[in-house]
Design a protein around this motif. Structure first.
Motif, PDB file in Angstrom:
ATOM      1  N   CYS A   1       5.118 -12.900 -11.623  1.00  0.00           N
ATOM      2  CA  CYS A   1       4.573 -13.134 -10.288  1.00  0.00           C
ATOM      3  C   CYS A   1       4.820 -14.577  -9.881  1.00  0.00           C
ATOM      4  O   CYS A   1       4.727 -15.481 -10.714  1.00  0.00           O
ATOM      5  CB  CYS A   1       3.061 -12.846 -10.290  1.00  0.00           C
ATOM      6  SG  CYS A   1       2.357 -12.880  -8.618  1.00  0.00           S
TER       7      CYS A   1
ATOM      8  N   LEU B   1       3.096 -16.097  -7.536  1.00  0.00           N
ATOM      9  CA  LEU B   1       1.833 -16.719  -7.131  1.00  0.00           C
ATOM     10  C   LEU B   1       1.100 -17.152  -8.400  1.00  0.00           C
ATOM     11  O   LEU B   1       1.353 -16.595  -9.473  1.00  0.00           O
ATOM     12  CB  LEU B   1       1.002 -15.737  -6.309  1.00  0.00           C
ATOM     13  CG  LEU B   1       1.763 -15.127  -5.132  1.00  0.00           C
ATOM     14  CD1 LEU B   1       0.846 -14.277  -4.281  1.00  0.00           C
ATOM     15  CD2 LEU B   1       2.385 -16.209  -4.265  1.00  0.00           C
TER      16      LEU B   1
ATOM     17  N   CYS C   1      -2.402 -17.442  -9.140  1.00  0.00           N
ATOM     18  CA  CYS C   1      -3.864 -17.324  -9.111  1.00  0.00           C
ATOM     19  C   CYS C   1      -4.396 -17.806 -10.456  1.00  0.00           C
ATOM     20  O   CYS C   1      -3.917 -17.369 -11.502  1.00  0.00           O
ATOM     21  CB  CYS C   1      -4.268 -15.880  -8.844  1.00  0.00           C
ATOM     22  SG  CYS C   1      -3.524 -15.228  -7.331  1.00  0.00           S
TER      23      CYS C   1
ATOM     24  N   CYS D   1      -5.589 -15.482 -13.475  1.00  0.00           N
ATOM     25  CA  CYS D   1      -4.781 -14.302 -13.802  1.00  0.00           C
ATOM     26  C   CYS D   1      -3.742 -14.601 -14.876  1.00  0.00           C
ATOM     27  O   CYS D   1      -3.044 -15.606 -14.815  1.00  0.00           O
ATOM     28  CB  CYS D   1      -4.084 -13.828 -12.522  1.00  0.00           C
ATOM     29  SG  CYS D   1      -2.911 -12.505 -12.800  1.00  0.00           S
TER      30      CYS D   1
ATOM     31  N   THR E   1      -1.024 -12.789 -15.478  1.00  0.00           N
ATOM     32  CA  THR E   1       0.339 -12.596 -14.948  1.00  0.00           C
ATOM     33  C   THR E   1       0.804 -13.857 -14.214  1.00  0.00           C
ATOM     34  O   THR E   1       1.984 -14.207 -14.232  1.00  0.00           O
ATOM     35  CB  THR E   1       0.390 -11.394 -13.970  1.00  0.00           C
ATOM     36  OG1 THR E   1      -0.247 -10.280 -14.579  1.00  0.00           O
ATOM     37  CG2 THR E   1       1.812 -11.024 -13.605  1.00  0.00           C
ATOM     38  N   GLY E   2      -0.159 -14.530 -13.546  1.00  0.00           N
ATOM     39  CA  GLY E   2       0.164 -15.736 -12.783  1.00  0.00           C
ATOM     40  C   GLY E   2       0.695 -16.864 -13.656  1.00  0.00           C
ATOM     41  O   GLY E   2       1.241 -17.844 -13.157  1.00  0.00           O
TER      42      GLY E   2
ATOM     43  N   GLY F   1      -1.366  -4.096 -10.556  1.00  0.00           N
ATOM     44  CA  GLY F   1      -0.843  -4.617 -11.818  1.00  0.00           C
ATOM     45  C   GLY F   1      -0.138  -5.941 -11.588  1.00  0.00           C
ATOM     46  O   GLY F   1      -0.579  -6.766 -10.794  1.00  0.00           O
TER      47      GLY F   1
ATOM     48  N   GLY G   1       2.266  -8.721 -10.225  1.00  0.00           N
ATOM     49  CA  GLY G   1       3.025  -9.017  -9.017  1.00  0.00           C
ATOM     50  C   GLY G   1       2.246  -8.855  -7.728  1.00  0.00           C
ATOM     51  O   GLY G   1       1.160  -8.288  -7.710  1.00  0.00           O
TER      52      GLY G   1
ATOM     53  N   SER H   1      -2.900 -10.343  -2.466  1.00  0.00           N
ATOM     54  CA  SER H   1      -3.608 -11.618  -2.569  1.00  0.00           C
ATOM     55  C   SER H   1      -3.732 -12.246  -1.185  1.00  0.00           C
ATOM     56  O   SER H   1      -4.398 -13.256  -1.020  1.00  0.00           O
ATOM     57  CB  SER H   1      -2.872 -12.551  -3.520  1.00  0.00           C
ATOM     58  OG  SER H   1      -1.566 -12.721  -3.040  1.00  0.00           O
TER      59      SER H   1
HETATM   60  S1  SF4 Z   1      -3.670 -11.988  -9.242  1.00  0.00           S
HETATM   61 FE1  SF4 Z   1      -1.877 -10.817  -8.538  1.00  0.00          FE
HETATM   62  S2  SF4 Z   1      -0.908 -12.216  -7.040  1.00  0.00           S
HETATM   63 FE2  SF4 Z   1      -2.297 -13.476  -8.242  1.00  0.00          FE
HETATM   64  S3  SF4 Z   1      -1.012 -14.305  -9.903  1.00  0.00           S
HETATM   65 FE3  SF4 Z   1      -1.982 -12.419 -10.669  1.00  0.00          FE
HETATM   66  S4  SF4 Z   1      -0.452 -10.837 -10.295  1.00  0.00           S
HETATM   67 FE4  SF4 Z   1       0.117 -12.584  -9.012  1.00  0.00          FE
END
Ligand code: SF4
Length: 347
Positions: free
Chosen positions: A115, A117, A119, A122, A124-125, A164, A166, A200
């Motif tokens: 991702c 972004l 956040c 998170c 994934t961020g 999930g 992204g 987001s």
């Molecule tokens: S919350 Fe969603 S938009 Fe924000 S970093 Fe995680 S995956 Fe990306």
């Protein structure tokens, strides 16, 4: 000599398949059979299309590729949640989760590899964005989770959420194209009212959804109803301020008549005060909406933790007293890092 890149079979239009059938002297009904294999029976290889002759399957393989997701790893949580790590044709990993509850069987899927972004809360961020998922890769997650739903729970999926890895609205075309296929009446046939895309907050794309008159649900990951706090948690708020988001959501409601869901993760000492509740209540009064209060699972290195139960109860009762439609969502699959904000290809 220039080598021609083969198209993925699922990129090929029906009309082009029709032309091919004419060219190779195959009957027209073969097109329908191929479409059924792709979007109803969810074949993931040419060889799986067993009612086509070997000759025809070879002709298809000569002209087109098949790039399905494969399952790299499956983990089952003690609460029944199943997390799947999928591998893409170019050897990247993404995750999807199957979440059973008393009245629902929900699939949570990814829209990007990583991702862009960041956040703060998170997992994934913390990963780089590698690329957007293609529409058939998004579709494959649903098809595979559907198969797991039938295998483990003898049920079909009741709900689908784009929550999930992204930001779905930064992969706008492929997300919408995948939903077209997921809801196609001659294929998987899921009702759009069972699908939620969670963003987001990209104001321009929310307006685009409104202009496209989408039929699925929209959720905004809000987490704070004031700019200063939200920007600290979600840097995307610097370029998409709450005022712009609110204006976009008003427009979305005007065009689609579809209520908005606000996702709100409570973080201890960050967004759980009476003033935070008051700001949220004010926002909820604009257009029909509901609030999902989500229990946070600590992600290492973020510094965020969830508040204790008394704070949560107080926040909920303040919202309820002010007629906000609020539900508390307990996190699922914590032991396998499948809960909200935890997806990071770790397991
Ligand atoms: S919350 Fe969603 S938009 Fe924000 S970093 Fe995680 S995956 Fe990306």
């Amino acid at each position: 000599m220039e080598t021609k890149v083969k198209k993925e079979i699922r990129e090929v239009h029906k009309e082009d398949l029709q032309i091919l059938m004419n060219d190779i002297n195959e009957k027209s009904f073969r097109v329908q059979q191929i479409m059924e294999w792709l979007w109803l029976k969810n074949a993931r290889s040419f060889d799986a299309m067993t009612n086509l002759s070997k000759n025809l399957r070879d002709e298809l393989a000569l002209r087109y590729t098949f790039r399905p997701l494969t399952v790299n790893k499956t983990q089952i949580s003690e609460d029944g949640t199943i997390k799947v790590r999928f591998e893409t044709f170019d050897h990247h990993f993404i995750e999807g989760v199957l979440i059973p509850s008393t009245d629902r069987l929900t699939a949570c899927i990814s829209s990007q590899i990583g991702c862009s972004l960041t956040c703060r809360f998170c997992a994934t961020g913390k990963m780089e964005r590698v690329r957007n998922l293609l529409f058939y890769e998004i579709y494959d997650q649903v098809a595979i989770l559907q198969e797991l739903a039938e295998k483990h729970f003898q049920k079909r999926l009741s709900n689908l959420v784009f929550m999930g890895m992204g930001e779905p609205l930064l992969n706008y075309n492929h997300v919408l194209r995948s939903i077209d296929k997921i809801t196609w009446s001659k294929g998987m046939g899921m009702s759009p009212s069972r699908i939620t895309v969670s963003t987001s907050g990209i104001a321009k794309q929310i307006k685009q959804l409104a202009d496209d008159k989408v039929k699925f649900n929209l959720a905004l990951s809000l987490h704070a109803a004031d700019n200063e706090k939200r920007s600290k948690m979600m840097p995307i708020n610097d370029s998409n301020k709450l005022e712009d988001l609110v204006e976009a959501l008003d427009y979305f409601y005007k065009e689609t008549h579809s209520p908005i869901t606000y996702e709100y993760i409570l973080f201890a000492g960050v967004n759980d005060s009476d003033l935070d509740a008051a700001n949220l209540i004010k926002l909820c009064r604009r257009i029909p909406s509901k609030v999902n209060l989500i229990e946070y699972n600590a992600v290492e290195g973020t510094g965020f933790v969830k508040p204790d139960h008394t704070i949560l109860d107080r926040f909920v009762s303040t919202l309820q007293k002010n007629k906000v439609n609020v539900r508390v969502r307990r996190s699922r699959g914590k032991d396998i890092d499948a809960a909200c904000g935890q997806l990071a290809n770790k397991g």
